[in-house]
Design an enzyme around this catalytic site. Structure first.
Site, PDB file in Angstrom:
ATOM      1  N   THR B   7      16.961 -86.267 -67.247  1.00  0.00           N
ATOM      2  CA  THR B   7      16.768 -85.131 -66.332  1.00  0.00           C
ATOM      3  C   THR B   7      15.961 -85.488 -65.088  1.00  0.00           C
ATOM      4  OG1 THR B   7      14.802 -84.448 -67.533  1.00  0.00           O
ATOM      5  CG2 THR B   7      16.891 -83.458 -68.222  1.00  0.00           C
ATOM      6  N   GLY B   8      15.371 -86.683 -65.068  1.00  0.00           N
ATOM      7  CA  GLY B   8      14.561 -87.082 -63.914  1.00  0.00           C
ATOM      8  C   GLY B   8      15.436 -87.480 -62.727  1.00  0.00           C
ATOM      9  N   CYS B 124      11.137-100.242 -57.387  1.00  0.00           N
ATOM     10  CA  CYS B 124      12.100 -99.801 -56.373  1.00  0.00           C
ATOM     11  C   CYS B 124      11.958-100.510 -55.031  1.00  0.00           C
ATOM     12  CB  CYS B 124      12.009 -98.291 -56.175  1.00  0.00           C
ATOM     13  SG  CYS B 124      10.325 -97.667 -56.001  1.00  0.00           S
ATOM     14  N   GLN B 151       7.396 -96.024 -48.101  1.00  0.00           N
ATOM     15  CA  GLN B 151       8.095 -95.567 -49.301  1.00  0.00           C
ATOM     16  C   GLN B 151       8.281 -94.056 -49.303  1.00  0.00           C
ATOM     17  OE1 GLN B 151       5.855 -98.994 -51.811  1.00  0.00           O
ATOM     18  NE2 GLN B 151       7.076 -97.628 -53.061  1.00  0.00           N
ATOM     19  N   HIS B 237      13.486 -96.243 -49.069  1.00  0.00           N
ATOM     20  CA  HIS B 237      12.249 -96.999 -48.848  1.00  0.00           C
ATOM     21  C   HIS B 237      12.477 -98.012 -47.731  1.00  0.00           C
ATOM     22  CE1 HIS B 237      10.568 -95.133 -52.255  1.00  0.00           C
ATOM     23  NE2 HIS B 237      10.292 -96.168 -53.022  1.00  0.00           N
TER      24      HIS B 237
END
Lengths: 340, 340
Positions: B7-8, B124, B151, B237
């Site tokens: 769900t994230g 990331c 970021q 980013h």
């Protein structure tokens, strides 16, 4: 006192600062190049008409602040100087002339003692960076400086700021559409171009940081590189700085050197989550420094983060400080802006 | 296939990418740690209940993507692996374990040939940076890497993104008020802290970039420093990178090396005002590189700017690429996400 470019962001900030610091002003002439004249501005509770600049604008005026575009400065600074007006010019038109001092009063204010006719006010990012560098240069000597900036949109003037505000409103429910002509949006974006590109692949803004850092520190040999980037912030420029010194220096010693330097406030308590941000630094005259830490692989390397209000210390406050010293005001009469 | 943390932001992006790339999925189990279970998500037009993760969740499952928090991964990855499930973990719980490969498929995908039971998906920012570094390392060898990031807020998860959206709305007519507890606002601000502070003055995010760059490039000796900064961008980013190579390399050669590397697109035409921005790079699987230029004082120095979608190539796409290779899908069946 005359202010040429009085209606712009820096011009209006300069007027506010002259008022705050109670700069002794006899007659005040607010000037503009044709386009933005015909407005009125309030100073010390009185309304002043902004008039188009003409040669006679400078008659009988001791000191003028130029907060206008390069081409306007290039035309009018020599005319003002010829009539005996001392000019503090915020444009970059004269910054790289050998005979024009480029001054951050705390760093090389002694260049003002000869009361030069024309003084250049440095680039908005450069002023804060050079403030942070000066105590390190004095204590240990700089070998290399690497700068990466986070520059607010007000640095691009009122029109850029309006583009940001509009983009933010258009982008409330999702990223804004591309702008006409493929120009990158400021809102919800990061734009790694400020000012035009030079032939060497650097932007002019980046080269200003390089040239001006060398000139103000009087270190023509200093190795400097810069990356200048626009971020969606209204006011307040940030810069991540990485220096290599001639001898090792601990973050603790750097903090001590900065604390002992006028105009700098160290905000550096990681354990309490305290570090400088543009939102906290806007409206202040101080240069804020934090995030000091050593290079992981080089004992002579030091990293830190600098923040300052680009319209105030990055432009108008620094120009007014120069004007104060040219006017023989050793200590300013009031520093309301600096105390907030 | 199981997705833990479905769900994230990264979990939902991973589901979209599995769909786009037509990853062959038999049974799909969407899992969550207690808090966010009980929702449903749509995959390939079918509604799937998200269920709380239990040991039985992994029974009969070949492959699981973990897009959950560190503490959840730390508990459930060993349980899944024990039942014969291969886990691709996006958390940092296992990234620094010597026996867990940390993989960017284009860079060190051969680490997947032994079909490890547990593979860590990198940070990331690091993924995009390492993509840009790998062709330079192969062609000339890296001596030093200095990274400064821009970021986006989605890197901090859904709650951070909601804080940005709320701050932008509150700050439409002027900068937003300070947040409770003095926490710095994301909207109209720049925040030089991501993740918690380490004892050496670096944040954990900065150390992730250092540790992971060394591990992925298999260069434990590489000198790396990083400054990680949050900017008010939703997705995408950016990173300003300054490298010192073992031999001089022109920006033109660097562009050629990047162009020849899978997954990289060079966007670098200053004369036409073309360079990467997060707003243009969001929604894409490519790593975009531009602003390449030489260090002004060091022929072996090179500066450039990297942009990538932190939820896609910076997280979900990279994890799905790892899963594809673990599943023996030499070339993905479709790359819809990569072609947009």
């Amino acid at each position: 006192m005359a202010v040429l470019g009085a209606t712009g962001l820096v011009g209006r900030t300069a007027l506010a600062i002259l008022e705050e610091r109670r700069f002794p002003i006899g007659e005040l002439r607010l000037l503009a190049s044709d386009r933005s004249a015909s407005r009125t501005l309030t100073f010390s509770g009185r309304s002043h008409a902004v008039t188009p600049v003409v040669a006679e604008s400078f008659a009988g005026i001791d000191l003028a602040l130029f907060t206008c575009a390069n081409d306007v400065s290039a035309v009018w600074a020599p005319i003002a100087v010829e009539q005996g007006t001392r000019v503090v010019d915020n444009s970059s038109a004269f910054r790289y002339h050998d005979d024009v001092p480029l001054v951050v009063p705390e760093v090389n204010g002694e260049r003002l003692d000869a009361r030069p006719r024309l003084v250049a006010n440095p680039n908005c990012s450069t002023i804060a960076i050079v403030m942070a560098l000066a105590p390190l240069e004095r204590a240990a000597g700089l070998e290399r400086v690497q700068v990466t900036t986070y520059q607010s949109v007000s640095g691009g003037g009122s029109e850029a700021l309006e583009q940001l505000e509009q983009g933010v409103r258009e982008g409330l429910d999702g990223d804004p559409p591309p702008r006409a002509g493929g120009l990158p949006a400021f809102a919800f974006n990061v734009v790694p171009q400020i000012d035009r590109f030079e032939d060497n692949g650097y932007t002019r803004e980046e080269m200003k940081i390089v040239w001006e850092t060398r000139k103000i520190l009087d270190r023509p040999d200093l190795a400097v590189t810069a990356t200048a980037v626009r971020v969606p912030v209204r006011v307040g420029h940030g810069a991540a700085v990485h220096v290599t010194l001639r001898r090792p220096m601990s973050p603790a010693e750097a903090r001590e050197r900065w604390t002992g330097f006028p105009g700098i406030e160290v905000v550096d308590e990681p354990a309490r989550g305290r570090f400088p941000t543009p939102l906290a630094g806007a409206g202040r005259d101080t240069v804020f420094i934090g995030r000091a830490r050593g290079d992981l692989d080089d004992a002579r390397g030091l990293l830190f983060f600098v923040v300052s209000d680009n319209l105030r210390k990055g432009a108008a406050t620094n120009a007014v400080q120069i004007a104060e010293r040219l006017a023989g005001l050793a200590a300013p009469l009031a520093r309301a802006g600096g105390e907030r």
